[in-house]
Structures are given as structure tokens and as C-alpha cells.
Design an enzyme around this catalytic site. Sequence first.
Site, PDB file in Angstrom:
ATOM      1  CG  HIS A  47      -1.745  -1.006   1.566  1.00 14.19           C
ATOM      2  ND1 HIS A  47      -3.100  -0.794   1.676  1.00 14.19           N
ATOM      3  CD2 HIS A  47      -1.548  -2.315   1.807  1.00 14.19           C
ATOM      4  CE1 HIS A  47      -3.691  -1.943   1.972  1.00 14.19           C
ATOM      5  NE2 HIS A  47      -2.772  -2.879   2.052  1.00 14.19           N
ATOM      6  CE1 TYR A 215      -2.239  -5.357   0.138  1.00 15.02           C
ATOM      7  CE2 TYR A 215      -1.421  -4.702  -2.013  1.00 15.02           C
ATOM      8  CZ  TYR A 215      -1.182  -5.091  -0.700  1.00 15.02           C
ATOM      9  OH  TYR A 215       0.114  -5.206  -0.244  1.00 15.02           O
TER      10      TYR A 215
HETATM   11  P1  FAD Z   1      14.414  -2.917   3.363  1.00 14.10           P
HETATM   12  O1  FAD Z   1      13.369  -2.604   2.363  1.00 14.10           O
HETATM   13  O2  FAD Z   1      14.412  -4.235   4.047  1.00 14.10           O
HETATM   14  O3  FAD Z   1      15.812  -2.711   2.633  1.00 14.10           O
HETATM   15  C1  FAD Z   1      17.038  -3.019   3.242  1.00 14.10           C
HETATM   16  C2  FAD Z   1      18.077  -3.167   2.137  1.00 14.10           C
HETATM   17  O4  FAD Z   1      19.367  -3.229   2.720  1.00 14.10           O
HETATM   18  C3  FAD Z   1      17.898  -4.450   1.326  1.00 14.10           C
HETATM   19  O5  FAD Z   1      17.932  -4.151  -0.052  1.00 14.10           O
HETATM   20  C4  FAD Z   1      19.074  -5.311   1.760  1.00 14.10           C
HETATM   21  O6  FAD Z   1      19.524  -6.186   0.749  1.00 14.10           O
HETATM   22  C5  FAD Z   1      20.115  -4.257   2.101  1.00 14.10           C
HETATM   23  N1  FAD Z   1      21.128  -4.688   3.078  1.00 14.10           N
HETATM   24  C6  FAD Z   1      20.917  -5.359   4.238  1.00 14.10           C
HETATM   25  N2  FAD Z   1      22.082  -5.566   4.883  1.00 14.10           N
HETATM   26  C7  FAD Z   1      23.059  -5.031   4.103  1.00 14.10           C
HETATM   27  C8  FAD Z   1      24.474  -4.929   4.237  1.00 14.10           C
HETATM   28  N3  FAD Z   1      25.137  -5.431   5.303  1.00 14.10           N
HETATM   29  N4  FAD Z   1      25.173  -4.305   3.260  1.00 14.10           N
HETATM   30  C9  FAD Z   1      24.533  -3.764   2.169  1.00 14.10           C
HETATM   31  N5  FAD Z   1      23.187  -3.849   1.993  1.00 14.10           N
HETATM   32  C10 FAD Z   1      22.457  -4.455   2.961  1.00 14.10           C
HETATM   33  N6  FAD Z   1       5.192  -1.206   4.265  1.00 14.10           N
HETATM   34  C11 FAD Z   1       4.352  -0.291   3.692  1.00 14.10           C
HETATM   35  O7  FAD Z   1       4.635   0.930   3.729  1.00 14.10           O
HETATM   36  N7  FAD Z   1       3.193  -0.714   3.068  1.00 14.10           N
HETATM   37  C12 FAD Z   1       2.832  -2.037   3.003  1.00 14.10           C
HETATM   38  O8  FAD Z   1       1.778  -2.369   2.439  1.00 14.10           O
HETATM   39  C13 FAD Z   1       3.699  -3.025   3.613  1.00 14.10           C
HETATM   40  N8  FAD Z   1       3.397  -4.346   3.594  1.00 14.10           N
HETATM   41  C14 FAD Z   1       4.238  -5.253   4.185  1.00 14.10           C
HETATM   42  C15 FAD Z   1       3.910  -6.617   4.203  1.00 14.10           C
HETATM   43  C16 FAD Z   1       4.750  -7.558   4.814  1.00 14.10           C
HETATM   44  C17 FAD Z   1       4.351  -9.004   4.873  1.00 14.10           C
HETATM   45  C18 FAD Z   1       5.970  -7.125   5.401  1.00 14.10           C
HETATM   46  C19 FAD Z   1       6.901  -8.107   6.081  1.00 14.10           C
HETATM   47  C20 FAD Z   1       6.300  -5.765   5.393  1.00 14.10           C
HETATM   48  C21 FAD Z   1       5.442  -4.826   4.805  1.00 14.10           C
HETATM   49  N9  FAD Z   1       5.743  -3.452   4.812  1.00 14.10           N
HETATM   50  C22 FAD Z   1       4.892  -2.530   4.237  1.00 14.10           C
HETATM   51  C23 FAD Z   1       6.953  -2.965   5.487  1.00 14.10           C
HETATM   52  C24 FAD Z   1       8.071  -2.696   4.543  1.00 14.10           C
HETATM   53  O9  FAD Z   1       8.320  -3.788   3.690  1.00 14.10           O
HETATM   54  C25 FAD Z   1       9.344  -2.363   5.301  1.00 14.10           C
HETATM   55  O10 FAD Z   1       9.055  -1.515   6.397  1.00 14.10           O
HETATM   56  C26 FAD Z   1      10.307  -1.646   4.362  1.00 14.10           C
HETATM   57  O11 FAD Z   1      10.725  -2.531   3.341  1.00 14.10           O
HETATM   58  C27 FAD Z   1      11.507  -1.095   5.121  1.00 14.10           C
HETATM   59  O12 FAD Z   1      12.362  -0.445   4.211  1.00 14.10           O
HETATM   60  P2  FAD Z   1      13.903  -0.341   4.519  1.00 14.10           P
HETATM   61  O13 FAD Z   1      14.486   0.392   3.365  1.00 14.10           O
HETATM   62  O14 FAD Z   1      14.115   0.176   5.892  1.00 14.10           O
HETATM   63  O15 FAD Z   1      14.428  -1.847   4.538  1.00 14.10           O
END
Ligand code: FAD
Length: 382
Positions: A47, A215
Site C-alpha cells: 500500500h 488488494y
Molecule cells: P528494506 O526494504 O528491508 O531494505 C534493506 C536493504 O538493505 C535491502 O535491499 C538489503 O539487501 C540491504 N542490506 C541489508 N544488509 C546489508 C548490508 N550489510 N550491506 C549492504 N546492503 C544491505 N510497508 C508499507 O509501507 N506498506 C505495506 O503495504 C507493507 N506491507 C508489508 C507486508 C509484509 C508481509 C511485510 C513483512 C512488510 C510490509 N511493509 C509494508 C513494510 C516494509 O516492507 C518495510 O518496512 C520496508 O521494506 C523497510 O524499508 P527499509 O528500506 O528500511 O528496509
Amino acid sequence: MARQQNVAVVGAGLGGAATAALLREAGFAVDVYEQAEGFSRLGAGIHVGPNVMKIFRRLGIEDRLAAVSSHPDFWFSRDGATGEYLSRIPLGAFAVREYGAPYVTVHRGDMHELQMGTLDPARVHFGKQLATVEEREDGVLLSFTDGTTAEAAIVVGADGINSRIREVLLGPEKPHYSGWVAHRALIRGEKLREHADIFEDCVKWWSDDRHMMVYYTTGGRAEYYYVTGVPHPAWDFDGNSVPSSREEMREAFAGYCPTVQALIESSDEVSKWPLLNRSPLPLWSRGRLVLLGDACHPMKPHMAQGAAMAIEDGAILARALAETGLDDHATAFRLYEGTRRERASRVQAVSNANTWLRTQEDPAWVFAHDVFAEPLRMAEPA
Ligand code: FAD
């Protein structure tokens, strides 16, 4: 080390990609280090609320995202057994008028691809898994598991729930298993056409201890997606996810109404994921390192705002750094935390409680929020 003038963003997920683009837009030189060798369109939806669409507007991708997304007119909540409506939260034209941008649901791979297109490809470094960081007087030395190194003035930890940067700041600690799993399935639209027109654009089916959120992930209703929350005593599987099945879904949702059963029968592949969590962190930054998104405040996904919070974090961090400049990153980090901590913690708490939009509540505090209009606030010194 010579005095560094660039920002390193570790992690090119949904939060890291947005942060890097927003920092670039604010005039900073940004390098992104991502452990993956590349990204592919894995099967999951997301979403995207008006609070995020306004940020995508700034990045020039709002219209393109809207063009490939589904635009539900409502978020419906319904009783899983009886089908009775528990809430009808208006979205569609209402969201555009009242919250300032559309509310869409989309395939997360499609959204991420658009986000990656906002970055300078020459400064996105794939296959770079961060191993260690060493803070020095004039910058930070990053070392990767492939033996290479890089330097930066500051480092943004956008590296997700198992963040290496979080570990450097706070020591090793595995995230908690929440006691719930999520089943996920992506269903081709034509599979659903075998049934009468019973599938709504955006609906969450509820009962006491479990739910199913459903959805479309494309315009034209070509793909339908469900994600559940189901209690499960322990995550005793290897890896991030394991295959599940229609049988397991039938059992988990026995007693749910015929529309849900038809959906389960229409799913081909079902996967199962642990829902992980952390308690609020005692710090968001130290020295030249700063955290955002799941690295900082992971949550159960039940409010569909986890990525939204990561992206909002990135926007405020970019604003704070634009105000202070890189040399005064200490002040920028206090402005960032002071502006973000309360909102991100509130969303984390509501999301973990899994109460969002179950009844007829006003979602304006989340959806109408505009990160570009909000005053920056200084965090109290630790
Ligand atoms: P991530 O998207 O996890 O990205 C982290 C990145 O860092 C990855 O690409 C990884 O490969 C990289 N990485 C990790 N460690 C290292 C390292 N040591 N060196 C280099 N790179 C590294 N959120 C919403 O807003 N709407 C939704 O509808 C929604 N639905 C969800 C449904 C489910 C089932 C789940 C589990 C989550 C959902 N979320 C949703 C939450 C959302 O997916 C996360 O909060 C979001 O992806 C967080 O973003 P981020 O960039 O912090 O981390």
C-alpha cells in the site's frame, strides 16, 4: 583520510532508494551500497498512502506509479466469518481531495524499480555487503565482504531489520519473532474471473487472532494479492520464508466466509514469512552514523506503513542535512530524530497492535501528513 564530502547510504531497499534520491535532490553527492547483485520483481504487494505519494511527487515518480497501480475507493474491513462490514474508510477521490494525493496499492517490485530509476546508476554499487565501519576524524571507512572499501562523510543505515549499522551502534541482537507469520500469494486476475464479481479492490478480513489483507497490485485488476497474519508458536524454519499451501490456508481460515474460501482456492503458490520486530531503539544516530526505516524502527506490517515510515525518515533526514550542511551533521541528526521519533514510534505501536482501520476511525493523522510542511524539531540531547 582526506575530508569526505559524500553521503553513503547502505541498503537500496524502499527506504534507502528514497533517501538517496532525496539527498541527491537536496544537492548532496550520494553513493548507495547494496548487498544484492540486483533486484527482481518478487511476488508481493504494498500500500502506498498519500503521505508517501507526496514524497514521490517531489521525486517525479508519483504519476508513473499511479499509472501502474490500483486505486481503491475504500479500505473495507469485514468480519471474516459473516462478511459484515466493520469499517468503510474512503480513499479514491476522497483521498486526493482530503489528504492531497492518491492512495494506491501496487506490486512492490514495480514501485522499487521506479524508485531505482531516480538514482544515478553510476553511484549505485551492487554486490556490496557492508562488513565493518570505522569512524575517523574526517569521515568513515566502510569495508565490504568482497574486500573493497569506500569512504564517506556520513553513513545512513538503511539496511533493514538485520541492519549491520544498528549492530555497530548497539551490538548484535537478533530481532524478536512476534509469534505471527504472514502467508503471501499473488493471484492472476483471470483466475478470479471464474467466480462471480465478489472480490473488492482493498479489503481486510478479520477475526479475533488472525486476518487476511487483500488488494490488487496493478491497474486493470491483472493481479490480486493477499497477505495474512496468523499466530504460529515459533519460527523453526531456515531462511526468510518457506513454501506454504492451499491446505494450510484452508486450515488457518476455516470458518471464514465463501469469498475468502474462493480466494484461497484461486491461489497457486503460497509462501510463509515470519513477522519480526524490535523494541524502540535507545538511539537513532551516533557520530557519523544514522539509522532509518526498518534498521531503526521495524514493525509488524499491519498498518501498511513500514516502508512509508522509512521513506518519510529519508525526507526529513534530507531536509535536516540541507539545513545544516554535512559538516554539522550532529545537529542534522538531532533535528531528524526530534522530528521523526514520535510519529515513527506511534505508527510502530499501532501497527504492532493490529487495530488500524478495523473500525471506522479517521486516518488523517497518517495520510494527510506532509513531510515537507512539517517544522523540524530538535531532539533533546541524550
Ligand atoms: P528494506 O526494504 O528491508 O531494505 C534493506 C536493504 O538493505 C535491502 O535491499 C538489503 O539487501 C540491504 N542490506 C541489508 N544488509 C546489508 C548490508 N550489510 N550491506 C549492504 N546492503 C544491505 N510497508 C508499507 O509501507 N506498506 C505495506 O503495504 C507493507 N506491507 C508489508 C507486508 C509484509 C508481509 C511485510 C513483512 C512488510 C510490509 N511493509 C509494508 C513494510 C516494509 O516492507 C518495510 O518496512 C520496508 O521494506 C523497510 O524499508 P527499509 O528500506 O528500511 O528496509
